[in-house]
Scaffold this motif. Structure first.
Motif, PDB file in Angstrom:
ATOM      1  N   SER A  68       0.946  -0.928  -0.098  1.00 43.41           N
ATOM      2  CA  SER A  68      -0.213  -0.377   0.031  1.00 43.41           C
ATOM      3  C   SER A  68       0.594   1.456  -0.192  1.00 43.41           C
ATOM      4  N   GLN A  69       0.522   1.970  -0.436  1.00 39.20           N
ATOM      5  CA  GLN A  69       1.460   3.488  -1.029  1.00 39.20           C
ATOM      6  C   GLN A  69       1.028   4.283   0.165  1.00 39.20           C
ATOM      7  N   LEU A  70      -0.239   3.999   0.584  1.00 40.80           N
ATOM      8  CA  LEU A  70      -0.729   5.572   1.479  1.00 40.80           C
ATOM      9  C   LEU A  70      -1.245   4.593   3.114  1.00 40.80           C
ATOM     10  N   ARG A  71      -0.465   4.064   3.682  1.00 40.89           N
ATOM     11  CA  ARG A  71      -0.407   3.055   4.434  1.00 40.89           C
ATOM     12  C   ARG A  71      -0.952   3.796   5.776  1.00 40.89           C
ATOM     13  N   THR A  72       0.150   4.673   6.067  1.00 38.63           N
ATOM     14  CA  THR A  72      -0.395   5.735   7.730  1.00 38.63           C
ATOM     15  C   THR A  72      -1.725   6.606   7.338  1.00 38.63           C
ATOM     16  N   GLU A  73      -2.164   7.093   5.670  1.00 38.57           N
ATOM     17  CA  GLU A  73      -2.926   7.938   5.397  1.00 38.57           C
ATOM     18  C   GLU A  73      -4.356   7.082   5.647  1.00 38.57           C
ATOM     19  N   SER A  74      -4.450   5.791   4.737  1.00 39.11           N
ATOM     20  CA  SER A  74      -5.776   5.306   5.023  1.00 39.11           C
ATOM     21  C   SER A  74      -5.676   4.480   6.889  1.00 39.11           C
ATOM     22  N   PHE A  75      -4.902   4.556   6.983  1.00 42.91           N
ATOM     23  CA  PHE A  75      -4.761   4.245   8.542  1.00 42.91           C
ATOM     24  C   PHE A  75      -5.159   4.998   9.545  1.00 42.91           C
ATOM     25  N   ILE A  76      -5.179   6.078  10.055  1.00 45.88           N
ATOM     26  CA  ILE A  76      -5.482   7.475   9.952  1.00 45.88           C
ATOM     27  C   ILE A  76      -7.333   7.845   9.190  1.00 45.88           C
ATOM     28  N   VAL A  77      -7.481   7.724   8.659  1.00 45.16           N
ATOM     29  CA  VAL A  77      -9.093   7.628   8.032  1.00 45.16           C
ATOM     30  C   VAL A  77     -10.159   6.664   8.546  1.00 45.16           C
ATOM     31  N   GLY A  78      -9.235   5.416   8.802  1.00 48.23           N
ATOM     32  CA  GLY A  78      -9.950   4.506   9.022  1.00 48.23           C
ATOM     33  C   GLY A  78     -10.607   4.378  10.255  1.00 48.23           C
ATOM     34  N   MET A  79      -8.987   4.946  11.261  1.00 46.30           N
ATOM     35  CA  MET A  79      -9.211   4.697  12.278  1.00 46.30           C
ATOM     36  C   MET A  79     -10.330   6.276  13.109  1.00 46.30           C
ATOM     37  N   THR A  80     -10.394   7.185  12.372  1.00 48.59           N
ATOM     38  CA  THR A  80     -11.721   7.836  12.545  1.00 48.59           C
ATOM     39  C   THR A  80     -12.194   7.828  12.363  1.00 48.59           C
ATOM     40  N   ILE A  81     -12.716   7.162  11.026  1.00 49.29           N
ATOM     41  CA  ILE A  81     -14.459   6.872  10.837  1.00 49.29           C
ATOM     42  C   ILE A  81     -14.849   6.211  11.942  1.00 49.29           C
ATOM     43  N   ALA A  82     -13.895   4.778  12.306  1.00 48.87           N
ATOM     44  CA  ALA A  82     -13.682   3.796  13.161  1.00 48.87           C
ATOM     45  C   ALA A  82     -14.661   5.203  15.247  1.00 48.87           C
ATOM     46  N   TRP A  83     -13.734   5.736  15.301  1.00 47.37           N
ATOM     47  CA  TRP A  83     -14.004   6.586  16.128  1.00 47.37           C
ATOM     48  C   TRP A  83     -15.231   7.044  16.297  1.00 47.37           C
ATOM     49  N   SER A  84     -15.730   8.402  15.158  1.00 41.23           N
ATOM     50  CA  SER A  84     -17.097   9.182  15.204  1.00 41.23           C
ATOM     51  C   SER A  84     -18.181   8.141  14.990  1.00 41.23           C
ATOM     52  N   SER A  85     -18.035   6.693  14.785  1.00 36.26           N
ATOM     53  CA  SER A  85     -18.693   6.231  14.493  1.00 36.26           C
ATOM     54  C   SER A  85     -19.096   5.417  16.003  1.00 36.26           C
ATOM     55  N   LEU A  86     -18.069   5.288  16.398  1.00 40.41           N
ATOM     56  CA  LEU A  86     -18.300   4.450  18.253  1.00 40.41           C
ATOM     57  C   LEU A  86     -19.190   5.886  18.523  1.00 40.41           C
ATOM     58  N   PHE A  87     -18.384   7.206  18.432  1.00 43.45           N
ATOM     59  CA  PHE A  87     -19.077   7.975  19.282  1.00 43.45           C
ATOM     60  C   PHE A  87     -20.391   8.558  19.379  1.00 43.45           C
ATOM     61  N   GLN A  88     -21.431   8.390  17.953  1.00 53.53           N
ATOM     62  CA  GLN A  88     -22.269   8.332  17.383  1.00 53.53           C
ATOM     63  C   GLN A  88     -23.575   7.509  17.891  1.00 53.53           C
ATOM     64  N   ALA A  89     -22.581   6.318  18.660  1.00 51.87           N
ATOM     65  CA  ALA A  89     -23.199   4.426  18.711  1.00 51.87           C
ATOM     66  C   ALA A  89     -23.652   5.401  20.843  1.00 51.87           C
ATOM     67  N   ILE A  90     -22.701   5.911  20.989  1.00 56.02           N
ATOM     68  CA  ILE A  90     -22.918   5.991  22.372  1.00 56.02           C
ATOM     69  C   ILE A  90     -24.150   7.093  22.513  1.00 56.02           C
ATOM     70  N   MET A  91     -23.375   8.100  21.985  1.00 54.79           N
ATOM     71  CA  MET A  91     -24.839   9.702  21.839  1.00 54.79           C
ATOM     72  C   MET A  91     -26.428   8.753  21.746  1.00 54.79           C
ATOM     73  N   GLU A  92     -25.993   8.301  21.079  1.00 53.80           N
ATOM     74  CA  GLU A  92     -27.734   7.530  19.661  1.00 53.80           C
ATOM     75  C   GLU A  92     -27.919   6.848  21.243  1.00 53.80           C
ATOM     76  N   VAL A  93     -27.325   5.209  22.013  1.00 56.61           N
ATOM     77  CA  VAL A  93     -27.576   4.474  23.036  1.00 56.61           C
ATOM     78  C   VAL A  93     -28.566   6.076  24.543  1.00 56.61           C
ATOM     79  N   GLN A  94     -27.774   7.146  24.586  1.00 60.58           N
ATOM     80  CA  GLN A  94     -27.551   8.025  25.645  1.00 60.58           C
ATOM     81  C   GLN A  94     -28.805   8.761  25.397  1.00 60.58           C
ATOM     82  N   GLY A  95     -29.360   8.577  23.771  1.00 58.02           N
ATOM     83  CA  GLY A  95     -30.261   9.778  23.629  1.00 58.02           C
ATOM     84  C   GLY A  95     -30.156  11.034  23.265  1.00 58.02           C
TER      85      GLY A  95
END
Length: 158
Positions: free
Chosen positions: A113-140
């Motif tokens: 992969s030529q953009l290893r670090t960049e792909s990792f950063i984008v993927g993990m940002t999406i993962a964390w954002s999704s987790l925070f949205q899930a937490i807020m969804e559960v909390q209403g």
């Protein structure tokens, strides 16, 4: 059709073709003999019958029938197929977070992969954002708020 007083020519033709179909002639043969059309494979005469007589001779495919029967069995036994519309929003967000994190690690561990670090950063940002949205969804809580100019912002100012 016994009463022909209020019947149009097209309805008479449709009734005649339908009688021939019930007698064993195929839809394609009817189309070829009546319209000289060998390309519609029964669709033209079927549309004609629906329009003129209100008779629908279509039948679902064997695969569609089997799929519907299996889905019915699953629902009757309390099993919901894993599709987006069948799960709760926060469950979908957790699944999306997990998939994004796995993809990010795969991209980072791929030596070609030529953009290893960049792909990792984008993927993990999406993962964390999704987790925070899930937490807020559960909390209403709504993950958005109105900024000073009235525009809609995510919590955290993003």
């Amino acid at each position: 059709m016994d009463d022909l007083t209020n019947v149009t020519v097209d309805q008479q033709l449709a009734a005649h073709l339908y009688d021939r179909y019930k007698a064993g002639e195929s839809k394609s043969q009817l189309e070829i003999s009546e319209w000289g059309d060998a390309t519609s494979h029964g669709a033209r005469v079927t549309r004609f019958w629906i329009q003129e007589l209100g008779i629908d001779t279509r039948s679902p495919s064997k695969l569609a029938t089997e799929r519907n029967a299996l889905e019915t069995q699953l629902f009757e036994n309390g099993i919901v197929p894993n599709v987006r519309r069948a799960i709760l929003d926060h469950e979908y967000l957790v699944l999306r977070a997990r998939q994004s994190a796995i993809k990010a690690v795969k991209d980072y561990n791929d030596p070609t992969s030529q953009l290893r670090t960049e792909s990792f950063i984008v993927g993990m940002t999406i993962a964390w954002s999704s987790l925070f949205q899930a937490i807020m969804e559960v909390q209403g809580r709504d993950p958005y708020y109105s900024g000073s100019e009235g525009n809609r912002l995510l919590e955290g100012g993003i």
